[in-house]
Design a protein around this motif. Structure first.
Motif, PDB file in Angstrom:
ATOM      1  N   GLY A  15      52.095  21.613  22.340  1.00 36.90           N
ATOM      2  CA  GLY A  15      51.218  22.571  23.159  1.00 36.90           C
ATOM      3  C   GLY A  15      51.915  23.858  23.453  1.00 36.90           C
ATOM      4  O   GLY A  15      51.140  24.722  24.095  1.00 36.90           O
ATOM      5  N   SER A  16      53.241  24.230  23.283  1.00 41.16           N
ATOM      6  CA  SER A  16      53.665  25.518  23.613  1.00 41.16           C
ATOM      7  C   SER A  16      55.020  25.600  22.725  1.00 41.16           C
ATOM      8  O   SER A  16      55.567  24.769  22.171  1.00 41.16           O
ATOM      9  N   LEU A  38      51.752  16.541  26.474  1.00 38.08           N
ATOM     10  CA  LEU A  38      51.394  15.754  27.498  1.00 38.08           C
ATOM     11  C   LEU A  38      50.663  16.784  28.453  1.00 38.08           C
ATOM     12  O   LEU A  38      49.569  16.225  29.234  1.00 38.08           O
ATOM     13  N   ASN A  39      50.616  17.893  28.313  1.00 37.34           N
ATOM     14  CA  ASN A  39      49.596  19.209  28.660  1.00 37.34           C
ATOM     15  C   ASN A  39      48.223  19.129  27.806  1.00 37.34           C
ATOM     16  O   ASN A  39      48.334  19.666  26.695  1.00 37.34           O
ATOM     17  N   ALA A  40      47.059  18.436  28.366  1.00 33.22           N
ATOM     18  CA  ALA A  40      46.119  18.387  27.444  1.00 33.22           C
ATOM     19  C   ALA A  40      45.522  19.687  27.128  1.00 33.22           C
ATOM     20  O   ALA A  40      45.345  19.941  26.280  1.00 33.22           O
ATOM     21  N   VAL A  57      46.116  15.907  20.819  1.00 35.10           N
ATOM     22  CA  VAL A  57      45.979  14.450  21.426  1.00 35.10           C
ATOM     23  C   VAL A  57      47.002  14.564  22.571  1.00 35.10           C
ATOM     24  O   VAL A  57      47.894  15.049  22.493  1.00 35.10           O
ATOM     25  N   THR A  58      46.314  14.110  23.769  1.00 35.12           N
ATOM     26  CA  THR A  58      47.234  14.094  24.978  1.00 35.12           C
ATOM     27  C   THR A  58      48.131  12.830  24.811  1.00 35.12           C
ATOM     28  O   THR A  58      47.767  11.739  24.434  1.00 35.12           O
ATOM     29  N   CYS A  59      49.473  13.060  24.928  1.00 28.89           N
ATOM     30  CA  CYS A  59      50.412  11.827  24.801  1.00 28.89           C
ATOM     31  C   CYS A  59      51.803  12.139  25.649  1.00 28.89           C
ATOM     32  O   CYS A  59      52.098  13.284  25.765  1.00 28.89           O
TER      33      CYS A  59
END
Length: 148
Positions: A15-16, A38-40, A57-59
């Motif tokens: 996510g980043s 983890l950060n949707a 996918v949020t995980c």
């Protein structure tokens, strides 16, 4: 271009930062990529910017149910992952004597156990299909030196 055509990759912490950059490169080379984070909101932003061959996918890599669900989404969406990049990681920035047992457990669960869980879940799928794959586990400079 196209060195990864037909390949499916899972990138945790995508996510980043480095994970986002790796996802961009993998998409550019033709892979389909699960943006696991983890950060949707961050994962959705990256997946949207990369197009149809990326799915967010949020995980929580420290949670077995979350990891299993993420790998299932990968298989259902793009197929069995050929490549896993464990990039998700955390650190606690307090000095040693101010850290708690919960801090320690959180770092180990994310940085070590998380890699093991993601790799193992993907490997189970590969073994079942008698297919090879690559597991890439990223570490931080903090593995070689202490931040001061």
């Amino acid at each position: 271009m196209g060195q990864l055509n037909g390949k499916v990759a899972i990138i945790t912490g995508a996510g980043s930062g480095f994970g986002e950059g790796m996802a961009e490169g993998y998409i550019r080379e033709g892979a389909k990529v699960i943006i696991a984070d983890l950060n949707a909101a961050a994962g959705e932003r990256v997946a949207k910017s990369l197009g149809a061959n990326a799915k967010a996918v949020t995980c929580d890599v420290a949670n077995a149910d979350s990891v299993n669900a993420m790998v299932k989404v990968c298989v259902d969406t793009f197929g069995t992952p050929d490549i896993v990049i464990n990039n998700a990681g955390i650190t606690v920035t307090r000095v040693l004597l101010d850290q708690t047992e919960e801090d320690w457990d959180s770092v180990l669960d994310t940085n070590l156990k998380g890699c093991w869980m993601v790799d193992t879940e993907a490997a189970r799928r590969l073994v079942k299909l008698k297919k090879s794959g690559s597991m890439i586990n990223i570490s931080s400079i903090l593995g070689a030196r202490v931040a001061g």
